[in-house]
Write an enzyme that holds these catalytic residues in place. Structure first.
Site, PDB file in Angstrom:
ATOM      1  N   GLU A 128       0.853  -1.175   0.000  1.00  0.00           N
ATOM      2  CA  GLU A 128       0.000   0.000   0.000  1.00  0.00           C
ATOM      3  C   GLU A 128       0.899   1.239   0.000  1.00  0.00           C
ATOM      4  O   GLU A 128       1.830   1.288   0.790  1.00  0.00           O
ATOM      5  CB  GLU A 128      -0.918   0.039   1.230  1.00  0.00           C
ATOM      6  CG  GLU A 128      -1.926   1.181   1.118  1.00  0.00           C
ATOM      7  CD  GLU A 128      -2.906   1.259   2.297  1.00  0.00           C
ATOM      8  OE1 GLU A 128      -2.842   0.417   3.209  1.00  0.00           O
ATOM      9  OE2 GLU A 128      -3.708   2.195   2.289  1.00  0.00           O
TER      10      GLU A 128
ATOM     11  N   GLY B 281       3.199   2.228  10.594  1.00  0.00           N
ATOM     12  CA  GLY B 281       3.046   1.530  11.867  1.00  0.00           C
ATOM     13  C   GLY B 281       2.800   0.044  11.637  1.00  0.00           C
ATOM     14  O   GLY B 281       3.463  -0.805  12.222  1.00  0.00           O
TER      15      GLY B 281
ATOM     16  N   MET C 248       0.491  -2.893   8.643  1.00  0.00           N
ATOM     17  CA  MET C 248      -0.224  -3.014   7.371  1.00  0.00           C
ATOM     18  C   MET C 248      -1.135  -4.230   7.400  1.00  0.00           C
ATOM     19  O   MET C 248      -0.710  -5.317   7.772  1.00  0.00           O
ATOM     20  CB  MET C 248       0.813  -3.105   6.241  1.00  0.00           C
ATOM     21  CG  MET C 248       0.214  -3.281   4.868  1.00  0.00           C
ATOM     22  SD  MET C 248      -0.868  -1.884   4.423  1.00  0.00           S
ATOM     23  CE  MET C 248      -2.015  -2.720   3.325  1.00  0.00           C
ATOM     24  N   GLU C 249      -2.379  -4.007   6.947  1.00  0.00           N
ATOM     25  CA  GLU C 249      -3.453  -4.990   7.102  1.00  0.00           C
ATOM     26  C   GLU C 249      -3.536  -6.028   5.995  1.00  0.00           C
ATOM     27  O   GLU C 249      -4.633  -6.534   5.720  1.00  0.00           O
ATOM     28  CB  GLU C 249      -4.777  -4.238   7.181  1.00  0.00           C
ATOM     29  CG  GLU C 249      -5.250  -3.574   5.860  1.00  0.00           C
ATOM     30  CD  GLU C 249      -4.900  -2.095   5.716  1.00  0.00           C
ATOM     31  OE1 GLU C 249      -3.969  -1.643   6.407  1.00  0.00           O
ATOM     32  OE2 GLU C 249      -5.559  -1.397   4.925  1.00  0.00           O
ATOM     33  N   ASN C 250      -2.440  -6.401   5.336  1.00  0.00           N
ATOM     34  CA  ASN C 250      -2.490  -7.390   4.250  1.00  0.00           C
ATOM     35  C   ASN C 250      -3.365  -8.577   4.637  1.00  0.00           C
ATOM     36  O   ASN C 250      -3.295  -9.063   5.757  1.00  0.00           O
ATOM     37  CB  ASN C 250      -1.085  -7.920   3.949  1.00  0.00           C
ATOM     38  CG  ASN C 250      -0.054  -6.819   3.919  1.00  0.00           C
ATOM     39  OD1 ASN C 250      -0.096  -5.954   3.085  1.00  0.00           O
ATOM     40  ND2 ASN C 250       0.863  -6.829   4.894  1.00  0.00           N
TER      41      ASN C 250
ATOM     42  N   HIS D 114      -6.745  -2.150  15.103  1.00  0.00           N
ATOM     43  CA  HIS D 114      -6.964  -1.392  13.867  1.00  0.00           C
ATOM     44  C   HIS D 114      -6.718  -2.278  12.634  1.00  0.00           C
ATOM     45  O   HIS D 114      -7.564  -2.377  11.749  1.00  0.00           O
ATOM     46  CB  HIS D 114      -6.033  -0.171  13.857  1.00  0.00           C
ATOM     47  CG  HIS D 114      -6.126   0.657  12.623  1.00  0.00           C
ATOM     48  ND1 HIS D 114      -6.904   1.778  12.546  1.00  0.00           N
ATOM     49  CD2 HIS D 114      -5.539   0.528  11.402  1.00  0.00           C
ATOM     50  CE1 HIS D 114      -6.803   2.303  11.342  1.00  0.00           C
ATOM     51  NE2 HIS D 114      -5.969   1.569  10.628  1.00  0.00           N
ATOM     52  N   GLU D 115      -5.569  -2.918  12.593  1.00  0.00           N
ATOM     53  CA  GLU D 115      -5.233  -3.728  11.406  1.00  0.00           C
ATOM     54  C   GLU D 115      -6.181  -4.907  11.289  1.00  0.00           C
ATOM     55  O   GLU D 115      -6.602  -5.271  10.194  1.00  0.00           O
ATOM     56  CB  GLU D 115      -3.782  -4.203  11.443  1.00  0.00           C
ATOM     57  CG  GLU D 115      -2.729  -3.103  11.620  1.00  0.00           C
ATOM     58  CD  GLU D 115      -2.858  -1.936  10.659  1.00  0.00           C
ATOM     59  OE1 GLU D 115      -3.378  -2.123   9.547  1.00  0.00           O
ATOM     60  OE2 GLU D 115      -2.453  -0.809  11.037  1.00  0.00           O
TER      61      GLU D 115
END
Ligand SMILES: [Zn+2]
Length: 856
Positions: free
Chosen positions: A128, A260, A262-264, A296-297
């Site tokens: 991203e 911080g 990443m939500e992969n 959050h992720e």
């Protein structure tokens, strides 16, 4: 400002929301094979495309940057596409076809940390927003979604990608992700890692394998993160009805990381500072942040992954909503008022200056040059505030129904803000076209209030006004939810919290049948991200501080007293306001109040905030005077409390084994504030004892910070360094403290020395931010009249830009408030901005940021 000098021929190209056109092809499936080697990784792609029947111009353009094309074919026949620095163009059949390509990339040489790169010997990815195009040729845009199958061939022990594992063998692994996703959610990790395993059973009975993968030696720092993950999974089922949807969920900790975390899909990659935690090495603040970021992720799995963004202009669709959701989670896990107050402090510190300066942009921007520059407080934090306002306007129950419809209607789609607002319109029957201005208009509205009382009727007149922002000279009135309560002279509530819906530029609200003129409590819970302007007395502020039943506004009353006192100290050289000092002492001694809340009351207004308030008041802020006032205030408070400080310090000390829970953390936060006051009087005795006996980082760190701020911590700083020099994350704290605790005269010099320290490196964003971020955050040090702070930052930004444009561009925001200051400082800053702009070979990211700031 300057001509394009960047290495990319696309430098300074601007992209517009209005130009959106869909991609001309469906991507039916993606198969990738990675043959990993540090300097020559081969990526083989097999992608099935189907031209769309209705596509106006099915031009086959695939993004690709810094790739060496080895071969390409369509349906098995070799082709020779036109290759440019941005991608390739190729003639294609008008029916479904198979695209195959092999490229070579250089992960070890990738210091930008975008795409596939190496960190401490491990392979990892960050795609991203537009990193996938540095891995292979692909339509790298969020509205192109497909299933991915990934085969990895490498020497490393642990080989991970998105989705579920298909097969694992010596030196190979295959993964398949059944959920269609955009390329920005692709991830791959290969390294000699160890895991902290656990399991979770979803509410419908799906067993999920959980792992946190770390470098050997860090295994004992995973338990808290794992617990936070399980809490997040349970909370999302209960609060939003959202279940996890794969058989496995992996988190990997990486040292060199721009963001911080990443939500992969199924494989979250975290900056190690946002996942590794232990009592000995992490502060309470670190624990809370880790819990929030893991949540959050994880929450992105639905708000971001299952429902993603049509294009990057819609970034707030996933980020605003997910920040809002993680704030709800933290409020439920900890104290809701403390979370709200902390979030507003953060919003005012980071988002308000952005909205009031040259970088101001709408929550949904309409143009950008480099999307990496729009991962901002406006998109994230103001984006979350907009959702909070929407929820307040429609009510909790309607919000839940709208969200259910959002998930039902848009699962598997790439959506827009229009789609998001439509589910609220369809479930509530409301017209949200005026509310939508919160997404399209930049700038922070100012809300002026006048009051009148006559014969039992109390009248509040509100006026809203938003100053011009770059590209938006005119603003229309917005919908502003104003939560208010009314109190009588005894402090009893005569009107409980009520939401007024303001829609006009000027609007009057009446309250009838009141026995006497009430005291209003306006903008309770900070119901809208606006600046409230109200002529009021310190006596009324003190009254609300004592009586307001809304904890946010109780804190706000104290905060506005503190600001008023600080402003008059700076402007007139007056002594601290005795009434405020009295009120503060009472609060401090009031054991019925939550310690975390008392700690927040003791947190002084930020010096940058005071500078902004002076500027708006027509006074040129003098950073040194602002710092002097802060010092005088703290010393006066300490002296007035002299007799009770040792008792307060003892009463708030948390003994026994460390626990990161909210109650203990709040008590330690208050204890730390008291220690810093006590250190001004006792020569550092208490702090030195605490430093020597501390068995956790929170107490060790607060003792060291108090000592260093009082210039009595030299021995302890050396001891701290020797104890922790092998721990990268603790060393970041040490680097940052050296600068943050320095006097304004010495801050830039100390930062300069630290950039020559053997443990300083430009290649690690955390270390860079520890030193340069601390300097930028040291208001009087950074804005020192010598200009040394400006010059040092510029020199380091120029050096870093060659390696890591993304982190460089983000740090340029340190200069965004430059127009506040006197002409000498403005000239000094302008010269440094021009020095960066003309340094040659500047990246697209940094070029855009510097131009926007300079052209203000
Ligand atoms: Zn996010």
């Amino acid at each position: 400002m300057t001509a394009a000098t960047g290495p990319d021929s696309t430098a300074q190209q601007t992209f517009y929301l209005k130009d959106y056109t869909p991609f001309g092809f469906e991507v039916d499936s993606v198969d990738l094979t990675f043959r990993l080697a540090p300097n020559a990784t081969r990526v083989i792609s097999r992608i099935h495309f189907t031209p769309k029947a209705d596509a106006a111009d099915p031009q086959f353009f695939l993004h690709g940057e810094k790739l060496k094309l080895i071969s390409a074919s369509i349906d098995g026949v070799a082709v020779t596409p036109d290759v440019t620095p941005e991608g390739l163009v190729c003639t294609t059949p008008d029916t479904a076809f198979l695209w195959e390509a092999e490229v070579e990339i250089d992960p070890a040489g990738n210091t930008a940390l975008e795409g596939l790169y190496m960190s401490n010997g491990m392979y990892c990815t960050q795609c991203e927003a537009e990193g996938f195009r540095k891995i292979t040729y692909y339509p790298d845009r969020p509205d192109v979604m497909s299933t991915f199958t990934v085969r990895i061939e490498a020497d490393e022990e642990v080989l991970l990608s998105n989705g579920n594992p298909v097969s694992q063998g010596a030196g190979t692994a295959e993964w398949h992700d059944p959920w269609p996703k955009p390329a920005y959610l692709f991830a791959l990790v290969a390294g000699d890692l160890v895991n902290h395993p656990d399991t979770f059973t979803t509410k419908s009975g799906r067993a999920v394998e959980l792992n946190i993968w770390v470098r050997p030696g860090d295994e004992d720092k995973c338990a808290f993160g794992m617990d936070a993950l399980k809490k997040s999974m349970t909370w999302d089922e209960q609060a939003y009805g959202r279940e996890y949807d794969l058989d496995i969920f992996n988190i990997v900790a990486v040292d060199d990381f721009n963001m911080g975390a990443m939500e992969n899909k199924g494989l979250n990659i975290f900056n190690s500072s946002c996942v590794l935690a232990s009592p000995e090495t992490s502060t309470d603040a670190n624990f809370e942040r880790i819990e929030a970021i893991i949540a959050h992720e994880y929450f992105h799995n639905w708000t971001g992954n299952r429902i993603t963004c049509r294009d990057w202009f819609q970034l707030c669709l996933k980020e605003g909503l997910t920040v809002f959701r993680d704030a709800q989670f933290t409020s439920d896990m900890r104290s809701a008022p403390v979370k709200r107050i902390s979030d507003v402090i953060d919003l005012r510190a980071r988002q308000f200056p952005e909205d009031q300066g040259p970088l101001s942009h709408p929550v949904r921007p309409e143009e950008f040059q480099e999307i990496n520059n729009f991962y901002t407080a406006t998109i994230y934090e103001k984006g979350a505030e907009v959702i909070g306002m929407l929820k307040r306007l429609v009510g909790d129950e309607a919000y839940s129904r709208a969200l259910d419809l959002y998930f039902e209607r848009h699962d598997g789609q790439a959506c827009t803000i229009e789609d998001w607002l439509k589910v609220f319109e369809d479930t509530t029957g409301r017209d949200l076209s005026q509310f939508k201005r919160w997404y399209s208009q930049a700038g922070t509205p100012r809300l002026k209030v006048d009051e009148a009382y006559d014969d039992g009727t109390y009248t509040l007149t509100f006026e809203q006004d938003t100053a011009p922002t770059p590209g938006q000279p005119q603003k229309d009135p917005r919908v502003i939810p104003i939560a208010i309560g009314l109190l009588n002279d005894n402090g009893d509530e005569v009107l409980p919290t009520t939401v007024l819906e303001m829609t006009e530029a000027k609007q009057v609200f009446e309250f009838k049948d009141l026995a006497s003129k009430p005291v209003p409590s306006i903008l309770r819970e900070f119901s809208a991200p606006v600046v409230l302007e109200r002529e009021t007395s310190n006596a009324e502020r003190a009254f609300l501080l004592a009586h307001d039943s809304d904890p946010f506004n109780q804190w706000e009353a104290g905060n506005s007293l503190a600001r008023a006192s600080r402003l008059s100290m700076v402007k007139t050289g007056s002594a601290p306001d005795p009434a405020y000092l009295d009120a503060l002492q009472k609060l401090l001694r009031d054991d019925t109040l939550d310690p975390a809340f008392r700690a927040l009351m003791l947190q002084p207004p930020s010096q940058s905030d005071i500078a902004q308030a002076l500027f708006e008041d027509g006074t040129v802020p003098d950073p040194q005077k602002i710092d002097d006032a802060a010092e005088t205030f703290a010393m006066t408070l300490a002296q007035q409390l002299a007799d009770s400080l040792p008792r307060l310090y003892a009463a708030t000390t948390v003994d026994g084994p460390y626990s990161p829970d909210a109650t203990s953390a709040g008590k330690r936060a208050l204890n730390g504030r008291i220690l810093s006051l006590l250190t001004r009087l006792d020569g550092g005795d208490a702090a030195a004892r605490q430093f020597a006996s501390a068995d956790n980082m929170t107490q060790q760190y607060s003792a060291l910070a108090s000592l260093m701020k009082a210039e009595k911590g030299e021995t302890q700083s050396i001891a701290f360094f020797e104890q922790w020099q092998a721990d990268r994350l603790v060393m970041d704290k040490w680097f940052a403290l050296q600068v943050a605790c320095a006097s304004p005269d010495r801050a830039a010099g100390i930062a300069a020395d630290l950039t020559r320290h053997p443990l300083f490196t430009l290649k690690n964003p955390n270390r860079f931010r520890a030193v340069m971020g601390a300097l930028a955050g040291h208001h009087a040090g950074f804005h020192h009249a010598s200009g040394a702070g400006y010059s040092l930052l510029a020199e380091n930004l120029i050096a870093l830009d060659k390696l890591n444009p993304q982190t460089t561009a983000r740090m340029c925001t340190a200069f965004q408030t430059w127009k506040r200051y006197d002409s000498d400082r403005q000239s000094l800053i302008k010269a440094q901005l021009q020095r960066i702009a003309t340094s040659g070979g500047l990246s697209r990211d940094t070029n855009e940021m510097v131009s926007r700031i300079l052209n203000a």
